[in-house]
Write a protein that holds these residues in place. Structure first.
Motif, short mmCIF file in Angstrom:
data_model
loop_
_atom_site.label_atom_id
_atom_site.label_comp_id
_atom_site.label_asym_id
_atom_site.label_seq_id
_atom_site.Cartn_x
_atom_site.Cartn_y
_atom_site.Cartn_z
N VAL A 1 -13.16 29.65 16.70
CA VAL A 1 -14.31 29.41 17.57
C VAL A 1 -14.97 28.08 17.24
O VAL A 1 -15.22 27.26 18.13
N ALA A 2 -15.23 27.85 15.97
CA ALA A 2 -15.90 26.62 15.55
C ALA A 2 -15.63 26.39 14.08
O ALA A 2 -15.42 27.34 13.32
N ALA A 3 -15.66 25.13 13.68
CA ALA A 3 -15.45 24.78 12.28
C ALA A 3 -16.30 23.58 11.94
O ALA A 3 -16.64 22.76 12.81
N ILE A 4 -16.64 23.49 10.65
CA ILE A 4 -17.43 22.35 10.18
C ILE A 4 -16.86 21.90 8.84
O ILE A 4 -16.61 22.71 7.95
N THR B 1 -17.59 18.49 13.24
CA THR B 1 -17.50 19.83 13.81
C THR B 1 -16.40 19.90 14.87
O THR B 1 -16.00 18.89 15.45
N TYR B 2 -15.93 21.13 15.07
CA TYR B 2 -14.94 21.41 16.12
C TYR B 2 -15.41 22.66 16.85
O TYR B 2 -15.91 23.60 16.22
N TYR B 3 -15.21 22.67 18.16
CA TYR B 3 -15.54 23.85 18.96
C TYR B 3 -14.40 24.16 19.92
O TYR B 3 -13.80 23.25 20.50
N SER C 1 -23.37 25.17 11.86
CA SER C 1 -24.05 24.33 10.87
C SER C 1 -23.82 24.94 9.49
O SER C 1 -23.36 26.09 9.38
N ARG C 2 -24.12 24.17 8.46
CA ARG C 2 -23.93 24.69 7.10
C ARG C 2 -25.01 24.17 6.18
O ARG C 2 -25.55 23.09 6.40
N ASP C 3 -25.30 24.98 5.19
CA ASP C 3 -26.24 24.61 4.13
C ASP C 3 -25.41 24.56 2.85
O ASP C 3 -25.07 25.60 2.27
N ASN C 4 -25.08 23.36 2.42
CA ASN C 4 -24.21 23.21 1.26
C ASN C 4 -24.84 23.75 -0.02
O ASN C 4 -24.16 24.26 -0.89
N ALA C 5 -26.15 23.64 -0.12
CA ALA C 5 -26.83 24.12 -1.32
C ALA C 5 -26.72 25.63 -1.45
O ALA C 5 -26.74 26.18 -2.55
N LYS C 6 -26.59 26.32 -0.31
CA LYS C 6 -26.50 27.78 -0.30
C LYS C 6 -25.08 28.27 -0.04
O LYS C 6 -24.85 29.47 0.05
#
Length: 121
Positions: free
Chosen positions: A48-51, A57-59, A70-75
């Motif tokens: 579906v989607a990748a980051i 990003t890809y959709y 979206s992503r939160d690298n810290a988490k």
């Protein structure tokens, strides 16, 4: 050991929104890419989607303009904001992560357990 835990699925009417979350935990050195796949009954699992780690990003064409990853690298967490949902979006949604496992000192793909998204017409 590495675990991916998804949350946020549920039942929504057509035109509604849902936000999926997927948190990776355990012995993780680094995460390269994170993505969301889905599998509807009788169909193959599809991306579906990748980051990527660099935020590229890809959709899939079927969700462009409606879904945002979206992503939160810290988490070590990836999100999928799904708007203008359609009945054809109904599926089990799985997250995955391409990461380096500290314990195994190896790179591999890890999957979550899946979360059901149902869109009623």
């Amino acid at each position: 050991q590495v675990q991916l835990v998804e949350s946020g699925g549920g039942l929504v009417q057509a035109g509604g929104s849902l936000r999926l979350s997927c948190a990776a935990s355990g012995s993780i050195s680094s995460i390269n890419a994170m993505g969301w796949y889905r599998q509807a009954p009788g169909k193959q699992r599809e991306l579906v989607a990748a980051i990527l780690s660099g935020r590229s990003t890809y959709y899939a064409d079927s969700v462009k303009g409606r879904f945002t990853i979206s992503r939160d690298n810290a988490k070590n967490t990836v999100y999928l904001q799904m708007n203008s949902l359609k009945p054809e979006d109904t599926a089990v949604y799985y997250c995955n992560a391409d990461l380096v496992n500290t314990t195994a000192q190896a790179r591999g793909l890890f999957w979550g357990q899946g979360t059901q998204v149902t869109v009623s017409s």
